[in-house]
Design a protein around this motif. Structure first.
Motif, short mmCIF file in Angstrom:
data_model
loop_
_atom_site.label_atom_id
_atom_site.label_comp_id
_atom_site.label_asym_id
_atom_site.label_seq_id
_atom_site.Cartn_x
_atom_site.Cartn_y
_atom_site.Cartn_z
N ASP A 87 48.10 60.97 26.52
CA ASP A 87 47.47 59.73 27.00
C ASP A 87 48.07 59.26 28.31
OD1 ASP A 87 45.55 59.33 25.03
OD2 ASP A 87 47.08 58.66 23.63
N THR A 90 47.40 60.50 33.98
CA THR A 90 47.48 61.60 34.92
C THR A 90 46.26 62.50 34.73
OG1 THR A 90 48.88 63.41 35.70
CG2 THR A 90 48.80 63.07 33.34
N ASN A 91 45.83 63.17 35.79
CA ASN A 91 44.69 64.07 35.65
C ASN A 91 45.12 65.52 35.87
OD1 ASN A 91 44.83 64.51 38.46
ND2 ASN A 91 43.48 62.78 38.87
N GLN A 134 41.16 63.00 33.20
CA GLN A 134 42.36 62.66 32.44
C GLN A 134 42.57 63.78 31.42
OE1 GLN A 134 43.34 61.55 29.22
NE2 GLN A 134 45.37 60.93 29.92
N ILE A 135 43.83 64.16 31.18
CA ILE A 135 44.07 65.40 30.44
C ILE A 135 43.68 65.34 28.97
CG2 ILE A 135 45.81 66.35 31.97
CD1 ILE A 135 47.89 65.13 30.08
N GLN A 137 40.97 64.26 27.94
CA GLN A 137 39.54 64.55 27.88
C GLN A 137 39.20 66.00 28.18
OE1 GLN A 137 38.24 61.68 30.70
NE2 GLN A 137 38.91 59.95 29.45
#
Ligand SMILES: Nc1ncnc2c1ncn2[C@@H]1O[C@H](COP(=O)(O)OP(=O)(O)OP(=O)(O)O)[C@@H](O)[C@H]1O
Ligand SMILES: [Mg+2]
Lengths: 252, 343
Positions: A87, A90-91, A134-135, A137
């Motif tokens: 969460d 960061t992407n 976003q990681i 997702q």
């Protein structure tokens, strides 16, 4: 040419029991190396001990004939998946840029060229469309690809990867193996913890069988024998038997 | 009202207080982002409560001198931090249990000391309660300097360690693999939290400082998925909360600063929770609704395609394929008609 990694009698204990005893092996440069062994064999511990992330009771690791401190920036480590905060704000591109932090140096910001290297790495793994996601997702396999892209952005000469294939589909796995084979041709060394005996023999040209101790090490065709696998997996081999005999039929 | 405000602003002392409270809010917001991401909101809470006995002991030792009170608060902040870690490491208790234990024991001790002080003749007019709920307006210039100095120091540390804290919190193993001293980096962050809690004891009050640290960060998180932007937003929300708290309590000498600061930050949080694009509740609900409506229309068109217009009682056949109830079917049918799918 000195070995990429020379592990000398490493012993590690958590609390009061040793989980790794006198592990010793060496890995020549330019090899794709598999570390194989049952759950709890100490594979992750071995990688962490080698990288000074857990204390060693005894022993040491030598990289390219040098001590770890001197060669840090040429080593890329991919920890076992799921040990990060999904969460975190960061992407994907940002995570891959972290692979450049070792080159950027303390207290400095990543430069434009670092971001470009990061984007290229994402692209190499077919993830450029997800750069701004976003990681959390991303799917499990996509997340794993992001972390491999981060390793790639590090531009290391030795990669140490803890189960990079956990939770990815066969097609992606194959694509990544092909990428690793490309790295190998550039004389990079890749050490991979792997669980699937079916594919291990095909993927790796060097293997280390581990179960608390090093059971066997060397070129795959010498290591991947029924007796040695039995020794490493002990009683657990029953269900692995068919896989092993299929794979080693011609050898043993 | 407006005039009252303007005349207040003419007081140079108040201007300093407002500026200082703003710096405090900025630093709290910045540090708070990292505290939140390190999942240590409760640790901040415990730390600020545990500082109370420190403030009391500082008072007993040196009287109502801000540096003494701050040193007391800082020492007890560290003790609580260290206590939580020791308990967590050496017993089977979970971290939140350890936090609860430390918080209640130290706060209890603080209340006992506080009662003793206020009951004694010297403590009668101690004004110690302004260190519990904060009274920014009571600060003299030296106090403001101390607070602002610490706040700027902590903000500067966060700017310096931005990339390092980010990676150490997000992926400590990878940071360790780069050869970074993860323990040291974490300790510097913990040290900064203690410092900022301590800096806020007079303006915001020891107990509510933890809320000024955490709430702006939580609110900021709703607006972005980038750490850099989150930190900036959190700093702005912190600054706004600090400013409004100090201003309101200056306007009416009776209102303590801390509660106003916290209420402001909470209002921003509620607004963010509801209205932030993307992560906000409203945006999520409407996005889902919109998607569902579009999807239903697609289904309606597809169902129509599978029922050729020669079919007798086409509507009934269509509704059956689509499988929706009467009122919705009628609505979708009208939509089809209006958009000329039925010709
Ligand atoms: N932090 C720790 N504290 C105590 N014991 C640990 C710790 N980490 C691992 N162990 C123990 O050490 C042994 C080796 O663990 P390790 O993670 O190295 O195994 P592994 O070979 O990587 O297993 P897997 O295939 O499941 O990933 C296990 O018995 C495990 O329970
Ligand atoms: Mg493991």
């Amino acid at each position: 040419m000195s070995d990429a990694l020379d592990v000398q009698n490493i012993t590690v204990a958590y609390q009061e029991s040793t989980v790794l005893e006198n592990a010793a092996f060496s890995v020549p440069q330019g090899k794709l190396v598999g570390i194989v062994g049952p759950n709890g064999a100490g594979k992750s511990t071995l990688l962490k001990a080698v990288l000074d992330l857990v204390p060693k009771l005894h022993g040491r690791a030598v990289f390219f004939g040098d001590e770890l401190k001197k060669v840090r920036s040429s080593i890329g480590y991919v920890p076992q998946r799921g040990e990060v905060d999904w969460d975190f704000p960061t992407n994907a591109l940002d995570v891959v840029t972290m692979g450049r932090y070792g080159h950027v140096g303390l207290f400095r910001r990543p430069r434009k060229q670092d971001r470009e290297v990061a984007f290229q790495s994402l692209k190499e793994l077919g993830m450029e469309d997800y750069a701004k996601r976003q990681i959390r997702q991303l799917s499990g396999g996509q997340q794993q690809r992001v972390f491999l892209a981060r390793a790639m952005a590090q531009d290391a000469s030795l990669y140490i990867m803890d189960e990079p294939f956990a939770g990815i589909d066969a097609k992606t796995e194959r694509a990544i193996i092909e990428l690793m084979q490309k790295w190998k041709q550039q004389n990079k060394t890749i050490i991979v913890v792997h669980h699937d005996l079916q594919t291990a023999r095909e993927y790796f040209d060097w293997m280390i069988l581990l179960n608390k101790q090093v059971v066997a090490q060397g070129p795959t065709e010498e290591v991947f024998t029924k007796e040695k696998l039995q020794q490493a997996y002990g009683g657990q081999l029953a269900f692995l038997q068919s896989a092993a005999s299929e794979e080693t039929g011609g050898l043993s | 009202m407006m005039q009252e405000w303007l005349s207040l602003l003419e007081s140079p002392n108040l201007r300093w207080v407002l500026l200082g409270s703003m710096f405090l809010g900025i630093a709290s917001g910045v540090i708070g982002s990292f505290v939140l991401l390190r999942k240590e909101s409760l640790v901040g809470e415990a730390m600020s409560h545990a500082a109370l006995p420190g403030v009391c002991l500082g008072f007993l030792a040196a009287g109502r001198e801000l540096p003494a009170l701050m040193i007391g608060a800082a020492v007890f902040g560290f003790i609580s931090l260290w206590g939580i870690r020791i308990i967590h490491r050496n017993t089977k208790l979970k971290q939140d249990t350890a936090i609860g234990l430390i918080l209640s024991v130290f706060f209890g001790l603080g209340i006992v000391l506080l009662t003793m002080i206020t009951n004694s003749s010297a403590g009668n007019k101690s004004g110690l309660d302004s260190y519990i709920f904060g009274q920014a307006a009571s600060m003299v210039q030296f106090d403001v300097w101390m607070m602002s100095g610490i706040a700027m120091l902590v903000t500067a540390a966060a700017l310096l360690f931005f990339k390092e804290w980010k990676l150490v919190i997000f992926d400590p193993l990878f940071a360790g693999g780069l050869g970074w001293k993860t323990k040291t980096l974490n300790s510097i962050l913990s040290f900064s939290i203690v410092l900022i809690v301590t800096a806020g004891i007079q303006a915001v009050g020891i107990i509510l400082m933890s809320a000024l640290i955490i709430t702006p960060a939580i609110a900021a998180r709703y607006w972005t998925d980038r750490l850099g932007i989150m930190v900036i937003l959190s700093a702005l929300i912190g600054a706004f909360s600090g400013l409004s708290g100090a201003a309101l309590s200056a306007l009416d000498g009776g209102i303590p600063t801390g509660p106003v600061v916290v209420l402001t930050a909470t209002a921003v949080f509620v607004f963010s929770f509801l209205f932030a694009p993307g992560r906000g509740k409203l945006a999520q609900i409407t996005a889902y609704r919109r998607f569902r409506r579009r999807w239903k229309k697609q289904q309606a068109v597809q169902a129509l395609d599978s029922v050729p217009d020669t079919t007798p009682s086409r509507y009934a056949a269509w509704q059956k394929t689509l499988g929706v109830e009467n009122s919705e079917a009628r609505r979708l049918w009208n939509w089809l008609k209006k958009n000329r799918y039925l010709t």
